[in-house]
Scaffold this active site. Structure first.
Site, PDB file in Angstrom:
ATOM      1  N   CYS A   2      22.502  -5.291 -29.826  1.00 21.44           N
ATOM      2  CA  CYS A   2      23.925  -4.983 -29.957  1.00 21.44           C
ATOM      3  C   CYS A   2      24.594  -5.045 -28.590  1.00 21.44           C
ATOM      4  O   CYS A   2      23.982  -4.837 -27.557  1.00 21.44           O
ATOM      5  CB  CYS A   2      24.180  -3.634 -30.590  1.00 21.44           C
ATOM      6  SG  CYS A   2      23.567  -3.436 -32.261  1.00 21.44           S
ATOM      7  N   TRP A  74      23.402  -6.071 -34.155  1.00 21.88           N
ATOM      8  CA  TRP A  74      22.024  -6.392 -34.547  1.00 21.88           C
ATOM      9  C   TRP A  74      21.665  -5.400 -35.635  1.00 21.88           C
ATOM     10  O   TRP A  74      21.599  -4.207 -35.403  1.00 21.88           O
ATOM     11  CB  TRP A  74      21.103  -6.255 -33.339  1.00 21.88           C
ATOM     12  CG  TRP A  74      19.741  -6.847 -33.497  1.00 21.88           C
ATOM     13  CD1 TRP A  74      19.373  -8.141 -33.296  1.00 21.88           C
ATOM     14  CD2 TRP A  74      18.534  -6.146 -33.843  1.00 21.88           C
ATOM     15  NE1 TRP A  74      18.028  -8.293 -33.493  1.00 21.88           N
ATOM     16  CE2 TRP A  74      17.480  -7.088 -33.836  1.00 21.88           C
ATOM     17  CE3 TRP A  74      18.240  -4.827 -34.171  1.00 21.88           C
ATOM     18  CZ2 TRP A  74      16.169  -6.748 -34.136  1.00 21.88           C
ATOM     19  CZ3 TRP A  74      16.924  -4.484 -34.475  1.00 21.88           C
ATOM     20  CH2 TRP A  74      15.915  -5.442 -34.452  1.00 21.88           C
ATOM     21  N   GLY A 101      23.100   1.948 -31.265  1.00 18.75           N
ATOM     22  CA  GLY A 101      22.183   3.049 -31.458  1.00 18.75           C
ATOM     23  C   GLY A 101      22.035   3.404 -32.925  1.00 18.75           C
ATOM     24  O   GLY A 101      22.339   2.597 -33.813  1.00 18.75           O
ATOM     25  N   LYS A 474       5.278 -15.784 -25.231  1.00 19.82           N
ATOM     26  CA  LYS A 474       6.354 -16.765 -25.010  1.00 19.82           C
ATOM     27  C   LYS A 474       6.306 -17.858 -26.068  1.00 19.82           C
ATOM     28  O   LYS A 474       7.335 -18.275 -26.593  1.00 19.82           O
ATOM     29  CB  LYS A 474       6.228 -17.390 -23.620  1.00 19.82           C
ATOM     30  CG  LYS A 474       6.728 -16.540 -22.507  1.00 19.82           C
ATOM     31  CD  LYS A 474       8.238 -16.326 -22.589  1.00 19.82           C
ATOM     32  CE  LYS A 474       8.624 -15.025 -21.933  1.00 19.82           C
ATOM     33  NZ  LYS A 474       8.251 -13.819 -22.677  1.00 19.82           N
ATOM     34  N   HIS A 493     -16.341 -12.886 -30.838  1.00 20.44           N
ATOM     35  CA  HIS A 493     -16.348 -11.656 -31.627  1.00 20.44           C
ATOM     36  C   HIS A 493     -15.295 -11.696 -32.737  1.00 20.44           C
ATOM     37  O   HIS A 493     -14.761 -10.662 -33.116  1.00 20.44           O
ATOM     38  CB  HIS A 493     -16.130 -10.437 -30.720  1.00 20.44           C
ATOM     39  CG  HIS A 493     -17.215 -10.228 -29.728  1.00 20.44           C
ATOM     40  ND1 HIS A 493     -18.449  -9.708 -30.070  1.00 20.44           N
ATOM     41  CD2 HIS A 493     -17.279 -10.511 -28.398  1.00 20.44           C
ATOM     42  CE1 HIS A 493     -19.211  -9.656 -28.990  1.00 20.44           C
ATOM     43  NE2 HIS A 493     -18.535 -10.141 -27.966  1.00 20.44           N
TER      44      HIS A 493
END
Length: 597
Positions: A2, A74, A101, A474, A493
């Site tokens: 945001c 967002w 928030g 990335k 493994h």
């Protein structure tokens, strides 16, 4: 995540300033955008999608006013939609609010407000704020009183800004979410981050938790929760507005990769003496690590922390890295002997701040390694070291990670009590060596060769394990392809079961020490199973005999080889994403600064 922009100034400039600020904040990640102008009447435009879609939705000519706020959202509460986009208003469109928030008690407040007759138009937690403000306006409060009274009712993490109809003022408050004020010649600014208004002013004031701000055309007044005036220092940001542009590059990420030689020089400036060949850290004259060292960080910064951990452990220091969201001081022993180092590009990462605050309460010494001057981490820790990378716009971190690597190498050197001539020479040569990689890298050709792979595996040992993790991060961030990074010894493994002809293995093989011999054995394991091998190495003659492709790095001090290796991995990820035509600077679902836990 945001972004907030606010402006009070010239009437004819308000809308353009807000839209430019939103464009400058696109790097934070968002799914909708909107603006509110304190014209008469209060005017709101908001739209799902990018800022361009918002601009297309605004009529020409548009109403103007002296004050306004804007937001890039967002999604947390409610999916991306026009209705859920900010700003949000009250029932009668007298006040508009933007918010970063999470409001923890929003459902309780929403139920209360609905019962008293308020009608909600979105699914967001934010919308309770304008309705709360409206309820206090209806009881005779003036705008500032109504704003403060509404804030008293909410709990959670927030940065909130509001405008009212027929006013020329922006009101704002912060709690565990960043807000910075800008003091310009022709107006005042408010934003979640400095790049929002950097082309207008470099004079800034950072709000602390619990502080309120009132922005007028020619002044900013900061007060505490009781309304008492707070004297704030004015900082000058040492960023050129051009630093926040693309400078002719196709993507911010590519520009920022190419800025790394300069970023390293900035990081080293004043810290590596040419006169007496010493490495200095004047910011940390009393730094010591007699007790344990804990690193706390998230994402890319966590990989930098792992690198710092390796350097300290080699010197006999009891160092350990923690994902910040998992750092629980009720479970992990922390006391006055502990040094807790928070690594955070923005200095506002919510999980890292929570971890550092817990360490402070436990009496530990805290150190922030960050890029942003006067950020929350910088102000709240006992000590701070700035990485000096300059503004980083692309969501995928590049030059800030290299800056963190170098800074942590300097911190490790300081804790060790000195450095060797070889390390000092290597530091001075590092910018030119990075430039050589940028000029000569074969990463674009390698990326094209392996397009269409099922997955990418990154393997390394010792110092290279953090870089393998970062290389994989990335790759997955910007290509959307599956990638994994792990210690090379872990191949047999479990992960070896996934190795096929369609899974290139990127092996980080440098030096001639026993670890290099061991990883050559790991390379032989995957080559025997027909997996293609891409070697990143400073000794192409050896591993080149079993690798399908080689990316070469210059020879340097063992502590600094991972810095050079990382640059090749950045280029490999970038060119793979470019070939796949991904939105490199704004990968889906991701945000640059994660300010909620």
């Amino acid at each position: 995540m945001c972004g907030i922009i606010g402006y009070v100034g010239s009437s004819g400039e308000t809308l353009g300033t807000l839209l430019q600020g939103l464009s400058n904040l696109e790097y934070r990640g968002y799914d909708s955008a909107g603006v509110a102008l304190a014209a008469s009447p209060l005017t709101v435009y908001k739209k799902q999608g990018e800022v361009d879609a918002l601009e297309d939705a605004i009529p020409n000519p548009a109403p103007e006013g002296h004050a306004g706020i804007g937001h890039t959202r967002w999604s947390t509460h409610g999916p991306p939609s026009d209705a859920n986009a900010h700003p949000h208003t009250d029932c009668h469109d007298r006040v508009a609010v933007v918010h970063n928030g999470i409001i923890d008690n929003y459902q309780e407040l929403r139920d209360e407000l609905t019962a008293s007759g308020h009608e909600f138009r979105s699914e967001t937690d934010t919308e309770v704020v304008p309705h709360l403000i409206e309820s206090f306006l209806d009881n005779g409060a003036n705008p500032e009183e109504a704003f403060r009274s509404a804030i008293d009712r909410i709990s959670g993490s927030y940065a909130i800004a509001a405008v009212f109809d027929e006013t020329e003022t922006v009101y704002a408050v912060r709690n565990q979410s960043p807000l910075v004020l800008g003091l310009g010649d022709d107006g005042t600014y408010l934003a979640s981050d400095v790049p929002a208004f950097i082309e207008y002013t470099d004079r800034v004031v950072y709000l602390d938790d619990g502080e309120f701000a009132r922005l007028e055309r020619d002044e900013v007044v900061v007060t505490d929760s009781d309304g008492a005036a707070v004297e704030k220092s004015v900082e000058t940001i040492d960023w050129d507005p051009e630093d926040a542009g693309k400078s002719g590059y196709r993507h911010y990420m590519l520009k920022e990769i190419h800025e790394q030689p300069h970023a390293v020089r900035q990081c080293l400036r004043g810290r590596v003496s040419e006169r007496d060949e010493s490495v200095l850290f004047e910011e940390l004259p009393n730094l010591d690590a007699d007790g344990p060292v804990h690193f706390v960080a998230c994402g890319t910064s966590y990989h930098a922390a792992l690198y710092g951990e390796c350097l300290l452990q080699e010197q006999g220091t009891a160092a350990q890295s923690f994902v910040a969201s998992e750092y629980d001081i009720d479970r992990i022993p922390v006391d006055e002997e502990t040094l807790v180092i928070g690594v955070t590009q923005s200095g506002e990462t919510a999980d890292t701040l929570r971890a550092l605050r817990g360490a402070n309460r436990s009496g530990a010494t805290t150190l922030a390694v960050t890029n942003v001057v006067a950020s929350s981490a910088a102000r709240e820790c006992d000590d701070v070291v700035y990485i000096r990378a300059g503004p980083e716009i692309s969501v995928a971190a590049t030059k800030s990670f290299v800056g963190q690597q170098i800074t942590l190498a300097l911190v490790a050197n300081a804790l060790a009590g000195g450095s060797s001539p070889a390390f000092r020479r290597a530091l001075r040569n590092l910018p030119d060596q990075i430039q050589r990689i940028l000029d000569e890298s074969a990463a674009r050709s390698v990326a094209t060769t392996f397009i269409g792979s099922d997955a990418y595996f990154f393997i390394g040992r010792n110092y290279h394990v953090p870089v393998a993790l970062e290389g994989a991060l990335k790759m997955k961030e910007i290509t959307y392809e599956h990638a994994e990074g792990f210690a090379a010894g872990e191949l047999k493994h479990g992960p070896l079961a996934l190795v096929t002809r369609k899974t290139p293995v990127i092996a980080l093989v440098t030096g001639d020490e026993p670890t290099a011999t061991k990883i050559l054995g790991n390379v032989s394991e995957v080559a025997a199973r027909d997996a293609p091998v891409i070697a990143v190495t400073d000794s192409p003659g050896g591993v080149g005999q079993v690798a399908d492709r080689v990316l070469v790095v210059p020879t340097t001090h063992p502590w600094l080889v991972p810095v050079l290796v990382n640059v090749q991995l950045q280029l490999l990820a970038y060119w793979t994403a470019d070939e796949l035509e991904r939105p490199i600077d704004k990968p889906r679902n991701l945000a640059k600064s994660v300010t909620v836990e």
